[in-house]
Design an enzyme around this catalytic site. Structure first.
Site, PDB file in Angstrom:
ATOM      1  N   GLU A 211     -57.372 -35.048  16.596  1.00  0.00           N
ATOM      2  CA  GLU A 211     -58.522 -34.838  15.683  1.00  0.00           C
ATOM      3  C   GLU A 211     -58.404 -34.332  14.066  1.00  0.00           C
ATOM      4  OE1 GLU A 211     -61.740 -34.632  19.253  1.00  0.00           O
ATOM      5  OE2 GLU A 211     -60.614 -32.629  18.577  1.00  0.00           O
TER       6      GLU A 211
ATOM      7  N   ASP B 129     -65.785 -32.500  25.836  1.00  0.00           N
ATOM      8  CA  ASP B 129     -65.599 -32.507  24.336  1.00  0.00           C
ATOM      9  C   ASP B 129     -65.336 -33.755  23.623  1.00  0.00           C
ATOM     10  OD1 ASP B 129     -63.256 -32.153  25.017  1.00  0.00           O
ATOM     11  OD2 ASP B 129     -62.720 -30.155  23.840  1.00  0.00           O
TER      12      ASP B 129
HETATM   13  N1  LIG Z   1     -65.414 -27.001  22.852  1.00  0.00           N
HETATM   14  C1  LIG Z   1     -64.628 -26.341  22.079  1.00  0.00           C
HETATM   15  O1  LIG Z   1     -64.677 -25.933  20.827  1.00  0.00           O
HETATM   16  C2  LIG Z   1     -63.025 -26.374  22.776  1.00  0.00           C
HETATM   17  C3  LIG Z   1     -62.004 -25.705  22.198  1.00  0.00           C
HETATM   18  C4  LIG Z   1     -60.833 -25.671  22.591  1.00  0.00           C
HETATM   19  C5  LIG Z   1     -60.521 -26.408  23.792  1.00  0.00           C
HETATM   20  N2  LIG Z   1     -61.747 -27.149  24.331  1.00  0.00           N
HETATM   21  C6  LIG Z   1     -61.421 -27.726  25.704  1.00  0.00           C
HETATM   22  O2  LIG Z   1     -61.654 -26.757  26.675  1.00  0.00           O
HETATM   23  C7  LIG Z   1     -60.671 -27.314  27.867  1.00  0.00           C
HETATM   24  C8  LIG Z   1     -59.721 -26.170  28.404  1.00  0.00           C
HETATM   25  O3  LIG Z   1     -58.541 -26.143  27.306  1.00  0.00           O
HETATM   26  P1  LIG Z   1     -57.413 -25.205  27.802  1.00  0.00           P
HETATM   27  O4  LIG Z   1     -56.329 -25.005  26.659  1.00  0.00           O
HETATM   28  O5  LIG Z   1     -57.765 -24.000  28.454  1.00  0.00           O
HETATM   29  O6  LIG Z   1     -56.755 -26.437  28.811  1.00  0.00           O
HETATM   30  P2  LIG Z   1     -55.783 -25.921  29.978  1.00  0.00           P
HETATM   31  O7  LIG Z   1     -55.057 -27.121  30.284  1.00  0.00           O
HETATM   32  O8  LIG Z   1     -54.623 -24.967  29.534  1.00  0.00           O
HETATM   33  O9  LIG Z   1     -56.461 -25.376  31.191  1.00  0.00           O
HETATM   34  C9  LIG Z   1     -57.596 -26.265  31.851  1.00  0.00           C
HETATM   35  C10 LIG Z   1     -57.784 -25.629  33.348  1.00  0.00           C
HETATM   36  O10 LIG Z   1     -58.699 -26.434  33.977  1.00  0.00           O
HETATM   37  C11 LIG Z   1     -58.389 -26.511  35.403  1.00  0.00           C
HETATM   38  N3  LIG Z   1     -59.271 -27.787  35.862  1.00  0.00           N
HETATM   39  C12 LIG Z   1     -59.122 -28.913  35.826  1.00  0.00           C
HETATM   40  N4  LIG Z   1     -60.241 -29.437  36.286  1.00  0.00           N
HETATM   41  C13 LIG Z   1     -60.693 -28.761  37.002  1.00  0.00           C
HETATM   42  C14 LIG Z   1     -61.759 -28.749  37.877  1.00  0.00           C
HETATM   43  N5  LIG Z   1     -62.473 -29.715  38.142  1.00  0.00           N
HETATM   44  N6  LIG Z   1     -62.343 -27.374  38.272  1.00  0.00           N
HETATM   45  C15 LIG Z   1     -61.892 -26.278  38.251  1.00  0.00           C
HETATM   46  N7  LIG Z   1     -60.778 -26.130  37.235  1.00  0.00           N
HETATM   47  C16 LIG Z   1     -60.212 -27.389  36.783  1.00  0.00           C
HETATM   48  C17 LIG Z   1     -56.922 -27.027  35.172  1.00  0.00           C
HETATM   49  O11 LIG Z   1     -56.176 -26.634  36.574  1.00  0.00           O
HETATM   50  C18 LIG Z   1     -56.343 -26.059  34.111  1.00  0.00           C
HETATM   51  O12 LIG Z   1     -55.974 -24.515  34.811  1.00  0.00           O
HETATM   52  C19 LIG Z   1     -60.039 -28.619  27.405  1.00  0.00           C
HETATM   53  O13 LIG Z   1     -60.866 -29.814  27.926  1.00  0.00           O
HETATM   54  C20 LIG Z   1     -60.206 -28.469  25.765  1.00  0.00           C
HETATM   55  O14 LIG Z   1     -60.357 -29.920  25.435  1.00  0.00           O
HETATM   56  C21 LIG Z   1     -62.749 -26.958  24.078  1.00  0.00           C
END
Ligand SMILES: NC(=O)c1ccc[n+]([C@@H]2O[C@H](COP(=O)([O-])OP(=O)(O)OC[C@H]3O[C@@H](n4cnc5c(N)ncnc54)[C@H](O)[C@@H]3O)[C@@H](O)[C@H]2O)c1
Length: 346
Positions: free
Chosen positions: A55, A226
């Site tokens: 993005e 997101d």
């Molecule tokens: N809204 C925003 O502004 C914003 C900003 C940054 C990241 N994000 C989103 O936040 C999310 C997390 O990012 P990250 O960098 O921490 O990712 P990451 O991959 O480091 O961590 C994600 C975690 O979620 C766990 N997980 C997956 N499915 C699950 C479920 N059903 N129940 C419980 N745990 C589960 C995984 O085991 C992992 O530990 C991503 O989807 C990312 O796109 C959103």
């Protein structure tokens, strides 16, 4: 031109402390949300693939332009790569010259946590002290620290489908002073809490929270849904909640509300911050911040970083921009550089 690398952001955190930076970033985001009308806004550009999304998040006011490059690749983590990685550019609107290129992976975690806590400060029940975090990946500890710093959250109930993520979280937070309980299910984690943060990564319409888990009065900070086809909440929760979004045209495409009809009622958060729309109206309202990440937050983060890294130890000057003596003589500048070195007389 200034380059702010990962080591510089780490040095800034060492200098100021994480909690202070999160509070300052939340203040900066709030100030920018209060000048919502001054920004030239658009939904972000997104290149989707079966692996994830890449993005670009551009935005400008009358003085500065900001743009972040960021991805979302949930399968990266199994390859030893970040799910989310990014960098950004800040430019001067008057000349179009870039001022700074900066790392934006740590800064995304910081601004996302600051934004989440800022939204909760406006929407959660006053006196909220307990929070569940579902998904204990790269973003999770930043969320915990921000909610402690901005709202006084003192107790966490946490869950991840991967026990290794839970173990990492508990080690990282062991000296935090927060009372933390790790649970075996998401349902157990949300029992009796004031706030739930969902911050999972899975490229599908998941049901991290189902309707029966959500009691009245709770505030939901839904961060991980997101992207089109990537959500975390059962739609029935949205039917019961008052839903707040960053920039409605973008959230309709990317947020939890992609599951709802096009006229499903939402309020843009800036209106609540500016006092133009109500936030929580009753103690038993379910409030939902349907967070997707909006360009203003990155603009705030880039501007904050630009102001905070003037010290020579906190950046590097790089030679990215040409400087011909005559701006029209770009060709001549190149030719002179290509001329052979004069032979040195013996
Ligand atoms: N809204 C925003 O502004 C914003 C900003 C940054 C990241 N994000 C989103 O936040 C999310 C997390 O990012 P990250 O960098 O921490 O990712 P990451 O991959 O480091 O961590 C994600 C975690 O979620 C766990 N997980 C997956 N499915 C699950 C479920 N059903 N129940 C419980 N745990 C589960 C995984 O085991 C992992 O530990 C991503 O989807 C990312 O796109 C959103």
């Amino acid at each position: 031109m200034r380059l702010v690398e990962v080591e510089h952001v780490i040095a800034l955190v060492r200098q100021r402390g994480l909690a202070r930076i999160l509070v300052e970033l939340a203040d900066r985001i709030e100030e920018d949300y209060l000048r919502w009308g001054e920004f030239d806004k658009s939904p972000r550009y997104a290149a989707h693939s079966p692996h994830g999304v890449i993005e670009l998040m551009p935005i400008a006011d009358c003085e500065r332009f900001g743009c972040k490059y960021v991805n979302g690749h949930p399968a990266n983590q199994a390859k030893g790569l970040q799910t989310v990685i990014g960098f950004g550019v800040l430019a001067d609107v008057g000349t179009g010259y870039p001022l700074m290129i900066a790392e934006m992976t740590l800064m995304t975690a910081l601004r996302t946590a600051a934004m989440s806590a800022l939204a909760a400060r406006h929407l959660a029940r006053p006196g909220a002290r307990t929070m569940a975090i579902i998904g204990l990946g790269a973003q999770s500890e930043f969320q915990a620290v921000a909610f402690e710093a901005l709202l006084g959250i003192s107790e966490l109930r946490v869950f991840d489908v991967d026990p290794a993520a839970t173990a990492k979280f508990l080690v990282n937070m062991r000296d935090s002073g927060l009372h933390i309980v790790a649970t075996d299910t998401a349902g157990e984690a949300v029992e009796g809490v004031d706030i739930v943060t969902t911050v999972t990564a899975d490229k599908r319409s998941a049901t991290v929270l189902s309707d029966n888990m959500i009691g009245s009065g709770i505030h939901i900070n839904a961060v991980g849904g997101d992207c089109p086809g990537k959500t975390e909440l059962q739609a029935a929760i949205l039917d019961r909640a008052r839903v707040f979004v960053e920039f409605e045209p973008q959230t309709r495409i990317e947020g939890e509300i992609q599951q709802m009809s096009a006229d499903f009622p939402v309020t843009e958060l800036w209106q609540v911050i500016a006092g133009e729309a109500p936030g929580r109206q009753h103690a038993d309202d379910i409030t939902l911040f349907d967070s997707v990440g909006f360009a203003i937050e990155d603009f705030s983060a880039l501007s904050y970083l630009f102001d905070a890294t003037t010290d020579a130890a906190l950046h590097r000057e790089i030679d990215l921009l040409v400087r011909p003596a005559d701006p029209r003589d770009l060709y001549g500048m190149l030719q002179r550089q290509l001329e052979p070195e004069p032979a040195i007389a013996a």
